[in-house]
Write a protein that holds these residues in place. Sequence first.
Motif, mmCIF file in Angstrom:
data_model
loop_
_atom_site.group_PDB
_atom_site.id
_atom_site.type_symbol
_atom_site.label_atom_id
_atom_site.label_comp_id
_atom_site.label_asym_id
_atom_site.label_seq_id
_atom_site.Cartn_x
_atom_site.Cartn_y
_atom_site.Cartn_z
ATOM 1 N N GLN A 290 0.814 -1.223 0.000
ATOM 2 C CA GLN A 290 0.000 0.000 0.000
ATOM 3 C C GLN A 290 0.842 1.266 0.000
ATOM 4 O OE1 GLN A 290 -2.331 -0.914 3.503
ATOM 5 N NE2 GLN A 290 -4.096 -1.558 2.273
ATOM 6 N N ALA A 291 2.126 1.134 0.355
ATOM 7 C CA ALA A 291 3.007 2.309 0.391
ATOM 8 C C ALA A 291 3.682 2.581 -0.949
ATOM 9 C CB ALA A 291 4.067 2.122 1.475
ATOM 10 N N ILE A 292 3.501 1.739 -1.940
ATOM 11 C CA ILE A 292 4.101 1.959 -3.268
ATOM 12 C C ILE A 292 3.359 3.094 -3.974
ATOM 13 C CG2 ILE A 292 4.593 0.884 -5.492
ATOM 14 C CD1 ILE A 292 4.688 -1.803 -4.052
ATOM 15 N N ARG A 293 4.096 3.952 -4.660
ATOM 16 C CA ARG A 293 3.493 5.115 -5.311
ATOM 17 C C ARG A 293 4.038 5.286 -6.733
ATOM 18 N NH1 ARG A 293 0.551 4.489 -1.813
ATOM 19 N NH2 ARG A 293 -0.201 5.938 -0.204
ATOM 20 N N LEU A 294 3.160 5.820 -7.599
ATOM 21 C CA LEU A 294 3.521 6.225 -8.954
ATOM 22 C C LEU A 294 3.306 7.726 -9.044
ATOM 23 C CD1 LEU A 294 4.320 5.248 -11.846
ATOM 24 C CD2 LEU A 294 1.861 5.213 -12.351
ATOM 25 N N ARG A 295 4.345 8.462 -9.432
ATOM 26 C CA ARG A 295 4.262 9.930 -9.431
ATOM 27 C C ARG A 295 4.651 10.478 -10.800
ATOM 28 N NH1 ARG A 295 3.864 10.999 -3.933
ATOM 29 N NH2 ARG A 295 4.915 9.483 -2.584
ATOM 30 N N SER A 296 4.002 11.588 -11.161
ATOM 31 C CA SER A 296 4.349 12.346 -12.357
ATOM 32 C C SER A 296 4.033 13.806 -12.074
ATOM 33 C CB SER A 296 3.562 11.863 -13.570
ATOM 34 O OG SER A 296 3.888 12.625 -14.710
ATOM 35 N N GLY A 297 5.104 14.630 -11.984
ATOM 36 C CA GLY A 297 4.880 16.027 -11.638
ATOM 37 C C GLY A 297 4.258 16.134 -10.255
ATOM 38 N N ASP A 298 3.136 16.835 -10.169
ATOM 39 C CA ASP A 298 2.472 16.986 -8.872
ATOM 40 C C ASP A 298 1.343 15.982 -8.673
ATOM 41 O OD1 ASP A 298 0.806 17.945 -10.804
ATOM 42 O OD2 ASP A 298 0.366 19.867 -9.812
ATOM 43 N N ARG A 299 1.211 14.991 -9.584
ATOM 44 C CA ARG A 299 0.161 13.976 -9.453
ATOM 45 C C ARG A 299 0.733 12.685 -8.871
ATOM 46 N NH1 ARG A 299 -3.736 13.035 -14.409
ATOM 47 N NH2 ARG A 299 -4.623 11.746 -12.733
ATOM 48 N N THR A 300 -0.093 12.007 -8.074
ATOM 49 C CA THR A 300 0.308 10.752 -7.429
ATOM 50 C C THR A 300 -0.802 9.725 -7.597
ATOM 51 O OG1 THR A 300 1.656 11.919 -5.785
ATOM 52 C CG2 THR A 300 1.018 9.653 -5.264
ATOM 53 N N TRP A 301 -0.420 8.501 -7.950
ATOM 54 C CA TRP A 301 -1.376 7.401 -8.088
ATOM 55 C C TRP A 301 -1.109 6.372 -6.996
ATOM 56 C CZ3 TRP A 301 0.550 10.136 -12.077
ATOM 57 C CH2 TRP A 301 -0.331 10.573 -13.077
ATOM 58 N N LYS A 302 -2.171 5.930 -6.330
ATOM 59 C CA LYS A 302 -2.071 4.853 -5.345
ATOM 60 C C LYS A 302 -2.380 3.520 -6.017
ATOM 61 C CE LYS A 302 -3.359 7.675 -1.323
ATOM 62 N NZ LYS A 302 -4.298 7.808 -0.181
ATOM 63 N N PRO A 303 -1.820 2.438 -5.511
ATOM 64 C CA PRO A 303 -1.982 1.157 -6.202
ATOM 65 C C PRO A 303 -3.288 0.445 -5.833
ATOM 66 C CG PRO A 303 -0.561 0.852 -4.311
ATOM 67 C CD PRO A 303 -0.888 2.322 -4.363
ATOM 68 N N ALA A 304 -3.764 -0.360 -6.774
ATOM 69 C CA ALA A 304 -4.786 -1.364 -6.490
ATOM 70 C C ALA A 304 -4.043 -2.674 -6.252
ATOM 71 C CB ALA A 304 -5.748 -1.505 -7.662
ATOM 72 N N LEU A 305 -4.447 -3.436 -5.224
ATOM 73 C CA LEU A 305 -3.695 -4.614 -4.805
ATOM 74 C C LEU A 305 -4.291 -5.881 -5.369
ATOM 75 C CD1 LEU A 305 -2.989 -3.749 -1.062
ATOM 76 C CD2 LEU A 305 -1.787 -3.023 -3.115
ATOM 77 N N SER A 306 -3.422 -6.819 -5.762
ATOM 78 C CA SER A 306 -3.875 -8.142 -6.166
ATOM 79 C C SER A 306 -4.058 -8.998 -4.930
ATOM 80 C CB SER A 306 -2.837 -8.782 -7.091
ATOM 81 O OG SER A 306 -1.591 -8.901 -6.419
ATOM 82 N N GLY A 307 -4.880 -10.062 -5.037
ATOM 83 C CA GLY A 307 -5.155 -10.923 -3.885
ATOM 84 C C GLY A 307 -5.880 -10.170 -2.799
ATOM 85 N N GLU A 308 -7.001 -9.534 -3.154
ATOM 86 C CA GLU A 308 -7.675 -8.638 -2.235
ATOM 87 C C GLU A 308 -8.203 -9.305 -0.968
ATOM 88 O OE1 GLU A 308 -8.099 -5.476 -1.994
ATOM 89 O OE2 GLU A 308 -6.988 -4.955 -3.783
ATOM 90 N N SER A 309 -8.665 -10.569 -1.054
ATOM 91 C CA SER A 309 -9.277 -11.200 0.118
ATOM 92 C C SER A 309 -9.044 -12.694 0.089
ATOM 93 C CB SER A 309 -10.775 -10.901 0.160
ATOM 94 O OG SER A 309 -11.411 -11.395 -0.993
ATOM 95 N N ASP A 310 -9.152 -13.321 1.271
ATOM 96 C CA ASP A 310 -9.000 -14.767 1.351
ATOM 97 C C ASP A 310 -10.360 -15.430 1.244
ATOM 98 O OD1 ASP A 310 -10.236 -14.381 3.799
ATOM 99 O OD2 ASP A 310 -8.394 -14.592 4.967
ATOM 100 N N GLU A 311 -10.443 -16.747 1.564
ATOM 101 C CA GLU A 311 -11.687 -17.484 1.385
ATOM 102 C C GLU A 311 -12.801 -16.975 2.289
ATOM 103 O OE1 GLU A 311 -10.737 -21.539 1.963
ATOM 104 O OE2 GLU A 311 -9.577 -21.736 0.113
ATOM 105 N N ASP A 312 -12.444 -16.407 3.429
ATOM 106 C CA ASP A 312 -13.452 -15.902 4.360
ATOM 107 C C ASP A 312 -13.847 -14.464 4.080
ATOM 108 O OD1 ASP A 312 -13.394 -18.343 5.702
ATOM 109 O OD2 ASP A 312 -11.698 -17.712 6.942
ATOM 110 N N GLY A 313 -13.299 -13.890 3.022
ATOM 111 C CA GLY A 313 -13.628 -12.513 2.684
ATOM 112 C C GLY A 313 -12.754 -11.491 3.373
ATOM 113 N N ALA A 314 -11.835 -11.922 4.257
ATOM 114 C CA ALA A 314 -10.954 -10.994 4.948
ATOM 115 C C ALA A 314 -9.816 -10.568 4.028
ATOM 116 C CB ALA A 314 -10.391 -11.638 6.213
#
Length: 543
Positions: A290-314
């Motif tokens: 979640q701390a990884i960032r993509l930046r260009s000039g004054d803009r910043t993009w936050k990541p979407a993560l793979s493997g969002e949840s386990d079998e119980d939805g957590a």
Amino acid sequence: MVGYFGNRRPAAVPGRCIAALLAMLALPAGAFQIIQLSPQGEVAQVRQVVAKFDEPATRFGDAKAADPLVVRCDDAVASQGSGRWNNEREWVFEFRRDLPPGVRCTAEARSPLASVANQPLRGTTRFAFNTGGPFVSRVHPGYGPIDEDQFFVLQLNGPAALATVQPNTWCTSDAVGERIPTRLIDGKPREAVLALRNLAKAAAREPLRYVTLACNRSLSPSAKVQLVWGAGVATPSGVANTVEKRFDFAVREPFSATFSCERENAQAACLPIRPMQLSFNAPIARSAAQAIRLRSGDRTWKPALSGESDEDGAKAAFVTGVRFDGLFPEQARFTLELPPSLRDDANRPLRNADNFPLQVATGAMPPLAKFAAAPFGIVERFAEPGTPPLLPVTLRNVEALLPASQLRIAGGDGTAAGAAAAKGSVSDLQPKTDADIIAWMRRVQFYDRFFVPRSAAARDVKDPLPPSVNESDRDAVQSRMVSLLKGRLHTRTLELPKPVSNDPRPFEVVGIPLTPGFHVLEIESARLGEALLDEKFGTPRRF
């Protein structure tokens, strides 16, 4: 029989021939015997005893026929089972469960035993076998790359004396020129690895059937490794294994990160309309991702993560990659930043950490020429009063003067006069049949795929086919590289609405005027070809 017949004396017969003849006469006319019994000798895994006779030993279908053999083992509990006849010549004794190691058994024919023809049993009547020492029935993990300090769980067919395990097991590695001893895993680490494999309860009931061990040194990344279960591992009663067994593994590669994005070709910058991705070959903590960032000039993009949840939805504690979703600015430069001291789930540092912060860039919007409906669509004839029907085409960054070919197969009223009366129609167009329309629909649908067989394209295409430059196109050709209309009669070139200047077209939607009937259309673009086709095809590359 030797004697006289009438008054004539027979010729002399040598003594050795008489002895052989008498020996043959001493044998019974038909010898009833067991021609096959398995297992025999040392066999690691035993569940059945099978006896086969050379002639019927019971009447077919006799459910009450007695067992012909008695099976006894020195482990009375393990040898429990029951017999059955498969047919009149084959009998099977089925143990209740696989015999554990170190068990000795005999199978002996009952006496007296005779065939259905009342012939007594001859030949061998007693057989023996044993299950030898412990062998590995299953190993965990069973597949996939292993860690440098991997813990193994060996599931055995029976109990093993732990004192005999360590001296007779070892590891080999192509990165080390000698045997690597093993060490037994005990205590809380053993409990943890058994729980991870859902084997804790089974191991609590039979602890000596589950061996937990590891190679006694850290393994080199990317190395090929064997875990060897050698001869000499014994049961608690002292019966030793005599067969060596090897299990192959590969150690996972060093922890690394890989950036990827979609491009027009291998030399181009990233497409601004597609996501950028950073993948890891080992899991990392969610908080670090979640701390990884993509930046260009004054803009910043936050990541979407793979493997969002386990079998119980957590939310999963670890992920293997992140994704940055566009749209991104065209022809812009970006910096991809990682949190300091990034490590994987095994606390390994990132091998290619020196590549970060990583500089990436986007290119211009890619060329685009796309029909609103393909491979088949319907255009409303009276959608705009006073104008002909228009087929929408989306264009972007393609030539100002873009040729389009049209094959018109039928007039609006199904006659030549109807075709000629339509604005822009071909004057020498002849009416076509329903069969022609169906054939063209099938052809267009067939070419609505990335590759088509070269043999099919050679039949349908009038122009020479593009050359084969890769293994993938030896027997196939990209459908986007061939024209179905070039060289065909009744094909005309349409003029699309011209842009204001001769610069590449901006993003726009234009309409191709059509007459009533069935049409097959193609658009050809050199800019699309230059952008999307392999340079090995040479120039010009038309799409």
